[in-house]
Design an enzyme around this catalytic site. Sequence first.
Site, short mmCIF file in Angstrom:
data_model
loop_
_atom_site.label_atom_id
_atom_site.label_comp_id
_atom_site.label_asym_id
_atom_site.label_seq_id
_atom_site.Cartn_x
_atom_site.Cartn_y
_atom_site.Cartn_z
N PHE A 159 0.84 -1.20 0.00
CA PHE A 159 0.00 0.00 0.00
C PHE A 159 0.87 1.25 0.00
O PHE A 159 0.50 2.28 -0.58
CB PHE A 159 -0.95 0.00 1.20
CG PHE A 159 -1.97 1.10 1.14
CD1 PHE A 159 -2.89 1.13 0.10
CD2 PHE A 159 -2.02 2.08 2.11
CE1 PHE A 159 -3.83 2.15 0.03
CE2 PHE A 159 -2.95 3.10 2.04
CZ PHE A 159 -3.87 3.14 1.01
N TYR A 160 2.04 1.19 0.64
CA TYR A 160 2.99 2.30 0.58
C TYR A 160 3.30 2.64 -0.88
O TYR A 160 3.21 3.80 -1.30
CB TYR A 160 4.27 1.93 1.33
CG TYR A 160 5.44 2.83 1.02
CD1 TYR A 160 5.42 4.17 1.37
CD2 TYR A 160 6.56 2.33 0.36
CE1 TYR A 160 6.50 5.01 1.07
CE2 TYR A 160 7.64 3.15 0.06
CZ TYR A 160 7.61 4.48 0.43
OH TYR A 160 8.67 5.30 0.13
N ALA A 161 3.66 1.63 -1.67
CA ALA A 161 3.98 1.85 -3.08
C ALA A 161 2.77 2.41 -3.83
O ALA A 161 2.91 3.28 -4.69
CB ALA A 161 4.45 0.55 -3.71
N THR A 209 0.39 4.33 -2.66
CA THR A 209 0.19 5.75 -2.37
C THR A 209 1.22 6.61 -3.11
O THR A 209 0.91 7.71 -3.57
CB THR A 209 0.26 6.04 -0.86
OG1 THR A 209 1.56 5.71 -0.34
CG2 THR A 209 -0.81 5.29 -0.10
#
Length: 343
Positions: free
Chosen positions: A152-154, A156
């Site tokens: 999910f970091y990637a 965003t």
Amino acid sequence: MPTALVTGSAGFIGFHLCRLLLDEGWRVIGVDNHNDYYDPALKAAREAQLTARPGFRAIRGGVEDQGLLTATFAEEAPEIVIHLAAQAGVRYSIENPRAYVQANLLGTFELLEAARAHPPRHMLLASTSSVFGANTEMPYRETDKADTPMSFYAATKKSNEAMAHSYANLFGLPITMFRFFTVYGPWGRPDMAPALFTDAITEGRPIRVFNNGDMKRDFTYVTDLVRAIRLLVDAVPGTAPAVQGDSLSPVAPYRVVNIGNGQPVQLMDFIAAIERATGLEAIRRFEPMQPGDVPATWADTALLQQLTGYKPQTRLEDGIAAYVDWFLGYHGRGAAAQVKAAG
């Protein structure tokens, strides 16, 4: 003096970038909220070095705080904006995804709205090599598709790239997105591999080696990274024709640039470099790949060289030695490590 606004100024990369700009005579406005994702004392120690310098102003607050950036842009009229503030960490994005929505999505929206109201000459926004996700063809090029994020970091950060492109197109804002590749060096984050490994090795505890050690990373020394960012400040999208292999948008003053060492290193070789720097042997605990992680990263840096004439070149051995020296000094472990190494 030219004025730069740097978000995430008390963070690892932001601190080094602010120092470089101050060394060059810039006036720097730093925005940081000192959140507790990791020890705020480290952030305070970084910021204390910056506030001791003439030309630096610290603003305490989160980029997602409604109106904070717009008011700061109106008051300070920065010519250059470098957006580094973000919720980082692949694994933490599984535990607390809402933090990434707030800092990465809403925070970047607030930045873009501030720039829409008070346009700077150039904005440079941090992205990450993680956006390449499940891509297997390497080295990664800026023009490769990046549609399969593994965390999910990637997701965003890829969203930030899309958001920035839309504002560049709609409002003519010159924007450069730069994608980091595994940055390390003095004052680094305690949740990253160099700190975790050095901490465990000097304390005689096992280190966790994921994917059974079969991993490669394009380790990039932090002073190389911030030098590249500084040089990209002057490579404003839309002011010159596209160069060979350019990622320049056909409809907006917008570009994506990789910043990496351009030389992937085996994880086991990275650990060995820390062992040599500390004089101690690691106790390895091999574990499977973690969710959201990827087995390898490798940057094609040809576009960076085309635009700036610069190529990061710090040798891993030298960078690790500098990092370990800082780590032992900061944590007061120099003498203890020497005793263990001799013992």
